[in-house]
Design an enzyme around this catalytic site. Structure first.
Site, PDB file in Angstrom:
ATOM      1  N   TYR A   1      42.753  39.587  29.488  1.00 18.55           N
ATOM      2  CA  TYR A   1      42.018  38.330  29.649  1.00 18.55           C
ATOM      3  C   TYR A   1      42.956  37.264  30.236  1.00 18.55           C
ATOM      4  O   TYR A   1      44.153  37.494  30.408  1.00 18.55           O
ATOM      5  CB  TYR A   1      41.453  37.876  28.295  1.00 18.55           C
ATOM      6  CG  TYR A   1      40.441  38.841  27.708  1.00 18.55           C
ATOM      7  CD1 TYR A   1      39.507  39.496  28.518  1.00 18.55           C
ATOM      8  CD2 TYR A   1      40.403  39.092  26.341  1.00 18.55           C
ATOM      9  CE1 TYR A   1      38.577  40.380  27.973  1.00 18.55           C
ATOM     10  CE2 TYR A   1      39.477  39.979  25.788  1.00 18.55           C
ATOM     11  CZ  TYR A   1      38.570  40.619  26.606  1.00 18.55           C
ATOM     12  OH  TYR A   1      37.654  41.488  26.079  1.00 18.55           O
TER      13      TYR A   1
ATOM     14  N   TRP B   1      36.085  58.976  28.569  1.00 20.15           N
ATOM     15  CA  TRP B   1      37.215  59.166  29.484  1.00 20.15           C
ATOM     16  C   TRP B   1      38.403  59.834  28.794  1.00 20.15           C
ATOM     17  O   TRP B   1      39.125  60.619  29.408  1.00 20.15           O
ATOM     18  CB  TRP B   1      37.638  57.844  30.122  1.00 20.15           C
ATOM     19  CG  TRP B   1      38.170  56.813  29.155  1.00 20.15           C
ATOM     20  CD1 TRP B   1      37.443  55.891  28.464  1.00 20.15           C
ATOM     21  CD2 TRP B   1      39.539  56.620  28.760  1.00 20.15           C
ATOM     22  NE1 TRP B   1      38.264  55.138  27.658  1.00 20.15           N
ATOM     23  CE2 TRP B   1      39.568  55.570  27.829  1.00 20.15           C
ATOM     24  CE3 TRP B   1      40.737  57.236  29.106  1.00 20.15           C
ATOM     25  CZ2 TRP B   1      40.729  55.109  27.231  1.00 20.15           C
ATOM     26  CZ3 TRP B   1      41.921  56.783  28.509  1.00 20.15           C
ATOM     27  CH2 TRP B   1      41.905  55.735  27.587  1.00 20.15           C
TER      28      TRP B   1
END
Ligand code: FAD
Ligand code: NAP
Ligand code: SF4
Length: 677
Positions: free
Chosen positions: A170, A583
């Site tokens: 972020y 994944w």
């Protein structure tokens, strides 16, 4: 107060000078989606108040944005918006005025889903939707001012503090890392310059809220990025944050774009606590650790080892709102443990759905799914003690119904008894421990080794029968399916069938992937041994190179078996796996050398192996074993027979609908049905 006999560290208060936390457990920040829906504040109030009553010392809300460019989620920048939050802070303090509620300020920077997103440099994240706009001086000043304003509004809203997230990829973290900060002004270049933005944010936030307000900063103690922050930089930042008046440092591990699992079920419990422990020695303020701390004994051990002052449990609070009070009262065996599957929490969050929990479908639905005591107790028979039957039986008995639970097998759990044998799914044992204990506690009449039929159920004099008989593995219509080379996944997982060195798996759904994991795995499960985990994912806990990672050695986990995973669909195998965990499974198998082939037509199985067409071309898979993982069919004969005999009956779980069935749906459907019984 005398020390708690079992959890002396967990239940000791923490003095912050101007205020005190009643114990060392906090509910970590999770975005639930409630922030963004029309009646969300009322629902959040109920959700958080339930956790406050459940004994947690401090709650950190999901991320709230300081401005529009911070992301598309809920924003707090005006007194009108602050007034909405008051519903939440009031509810928590009314539930227990010793519990602190802290609002997380989240600025997602380059990960914001808006073309207005901003970052120190115009570098698109691997997982970002947009190239961010590079901030100029005025832009940087605006972001800092917006953080400070947001914190002031949080104070106005009645929060006890704010947490500033400075990790995960972020905004703040992108200033800190060289590869996302290419600036050569006072905000980039040397680490002193790169940490100027977070320090300035903290300084201005502190000035805006005054000294008697909890200020937590979440730092990426190990960002899992090659070329990420060095250990020296982490320590320098933490010490500088302390000097700026941060009250608590929270350690976070990973950026969202990093390719290392940090919270999935294959991550060992408390895997990263030692990193927090090292940082704790370098600062004077309390530090929080997190990640895969899902039971009170794990939390107590972390605190007792001196690795942290506070333990963050986020998902475990979705799974069981009463976790802390159960630990306090010595009822640990009644804790509904988070199994770290991510299926109803993070997978939902990242698909834009409301968060909930696989093992607790009430999570985030506290105002609409309630298990109230019944006024008309019935005699209920539940047939099948898989997840659906267990959830129904426990919910109905908890409401005051008289429940008899049948299973043909010798143990409860249904298919969870297969799932728990898959390396990395050891946590599934906990769900069965929980249900086992609740059966005992609620006085459910459990009849194991008992195959129920219409006659026995009629003779039992039940008011209603709930059929939770599950599924039968699908037997595909392929020539040679009876050949000795063809075996069912059930026999492979239970060890009844021998598996050769060259294997084809027919079906690349959840079970096909799990079976591939099982038969290519050697030695101790990574989930059970931190050294195996570190080796498999290229983490160097001892030397902490930049980001904490050395990169994955492709040869480290190569299997000594040749495995090919097949499906008829032409899409990429594994597409249906969990959004946030798929994944990891795929990557693990690829590194073990498992081949994945789509667009397969199965022709026949014979002594040569599995004959197919792949993309229309004949192809023989010369294998010793073909494991059939071709989906499931509902087992509903009993239900049909009961209905034909005029017995009042309901269907739940796999018996109701096997297509795309998982435990999340089975438990949710059963819980909803039992809530209405
Ligand atoms: P089942 O679990 O099939 O239970 C049915 C029960 O009914 C059985 O115990 C059976 O013995 C009993 N029964 C049947 N007939 C009778 C009768 N006449 N009398 C008495 N008893 C009877 N789901 C997830 O969400 N996440 C996962 O990670 C996951 N991993 C999995 C891994 C594996 C290897 C497998 C096999 C499954 C996995 N699943 C997972 C799927 C999940 O386990 C199922 O969706 C779930 O178990 C379905 O629950 P159920 O209660 O409907 O049926
Ligand atoms: P599934 O996910 O539906 O996969 C079934 C597989 O079989 C698919 O690859 C399908 O692909 C293939 N198939 C279907 N019909 C076939 C046929 N007639 N002949 C040959 N192949 C066929 O089901 P599952 O793997 O059996 O798992 C059962 C449930 O348990 C699933 O709903 C799953 O969500 C859940 N589960 C979840 C997890 C998890 O980690 N979350 C793990 C295990 C299981 P093609 O049709 O393309 O061939
Ligand atoms: Fe934990 Fe799974 Fe529930 Fe998420 S859905 S809180 S990971 S048990």
């Amino acid at each position: 107060m005398p020390a708690h006999p079992r959890y002396p560290h967990l239940f000791s208060p923490l003095n912050l000078g101007f205020t005190q936390l009643k114990n060392r457990v906090l509910m970590g920040s999770m975005h639930t989606g409630l922030e963004d829906i029309p009646d969300g504040f009322d629902r959040m109030a109920a959700y958080f108040a339930e956790r406050a009553r459940g004994g947690v010392g401090m709650i950190i809300t999901g991320g709230i944005m300081p401005n529009f460019e911070a992301g598309g989620g809920a924003k707090l920048s005006t007194p009108e918006e602050a007034a909405q939050h008051r519903i939440v802070t009031y509810a928590v303090h009314a539930a227990d005025n010793e519990v602190k509620i802290v609002m997380q300020i989240l600025h997602t920077g380059p990960l914001a889903y808006t073309d207005r997103c901003v970052a120190p440099s115009a570098i698109r994240s691997r997982i970002g939707a947009f190239v961010p706009n590079e901030l100029d001086e005025d832009g940087i000043e605006k972001q800092i001012a917006d953080f400070a304003n947001c914190a002031a509004m949080a104070k106005l809203a009645g929060y006890d503090g704010v947490e500033i997230i400075g990790s995960a990829g972020y905004l703040i973290s992108t200033f800190l890392v060289e590869k996302t900060n290419l600036r050569n002004d006072m905000w980039g270049g040397s680490f002193e310059n790169r940490m100027r933005f977070p320090l300035e944010v903290v300084r201005r936030v502190r000035a805006a809220v005054g000294p008697a307000f909890i200020l937590i900063f979440r730092i990426a103690a190990m960002d899992m990025l090659q070329g990420g922050m060095s250990w020296e930089e982490v320590v320098t930042l933490a010490q500088a944050l302390e000097a700026e008046g941060v009250n608590i440092i929270s350690t976070h591990f990973t950026w969202h774009e990093a390719q290392v699992p940090t919270i999935a079920t294959m991550v060992p419990r408390a895997a990263f606590a030692s990193v927090t422990g090292r940082l704790r020695k370098m600062v004077g303020v309390p530090v929080i650790t997190s990640n895969r701390i899902n039971m009170p004994d794990v939390a107590e051990a972390v605190l007792a080892a001196g690795d942290a002052d506070l333990v963050s449990m986020a998902r475990p609070m979705l799974a069981d709102a009463d976790l802390v009070v159960k630990a306090f009262e010595g009822r640990e065996d009644e804790i509904n443990t988070c199994i770290a599957c991510n299926q109803a929490c993070l997978d939902h969050t990242f698909s834009g759905k409301l968060t909930s929990c696989l093992v607790n479908p009430r999570a985030c639905r506290e105002t609409e799914l309630n298990y109230r005591p019944t006024t008309a107790p019935q005699r209920l028979a539940v047939v099948g003690a898989g997840p659906a039957g267990l959830a129904y039986a426990v919910t109905a008995a908890g409401r005051g119904h008289h429940v008899t639970l049948f299973d043909a097998a010798s143990e409860i759990g249904g298919q969870f008894n297969l799932a728990k044998r898959i390396p990395g799914k050891e946590e599934f044992y906990e769900t069965l421990r929980y249900y086992g204990r609740m059966i005992e506690k609620l006085g459910i009449d459990l009849r194991l080794g008992t195959r129920a039929n219409v006659a026995s159920l009629q003779a039992g004099g039940f008011d209603r029968v709930i059929v939770a008989t599950g599924i039968a593995p699908r037997v595909p219509d392929v020539a040679g399916i009876d050949h000795p080379k063809a075996v069912s996944y059930v026999d492979v997982i239970t060890g009844k069938a021998a598996v050769g060195k060259r294997v084809a798996i027919m079906g690349a759904g959840g079970i096909g992937f799990d079976v591939a994991e099982l038969i290519t795995h050697a030695g101790t499960s990574a989930a059970m041994d931190i050294n195996v985990f570190a080796r498999e994912w290229g983490i160097d806990f001892a030397n902490h190179p930049r980001g904490g990672v050395t990169g994955i050695d492709p040869e480290v986990a190569r299997a000594d078996r040749e495995v090919v995973l097949l499906q008829r669909k032409t899409s990429a195998p594994g597409r249906g796996l969990g959004k946030t965990t798929g994944w990891t499974h795929k990557l693990t198998l690829q590194r073990r050398g498992v081949q994945m082939v789509g667009g397969v037509d199965y022709l026949k199985i014979d002594d040569q192996g599995l004959h197919t067409l792949v993309g229309g071309e004949p192809r023989l898979f010369d294998v010793d074993t073909v494991i059939i993982c071709a989906g499931q069919e509902p087992l509903r004969d009993l239900y049909d027979a009961l209905v034909a005999a005029g017995v009042a009956a309901d269907l739940v779980g796999g018996a109701h609908e096997a297509m795309e069935l998982d435990a999340k749906r089975a438990i949710m459907q059963a819980s909803e049905l039992a809530a209405a019984a």
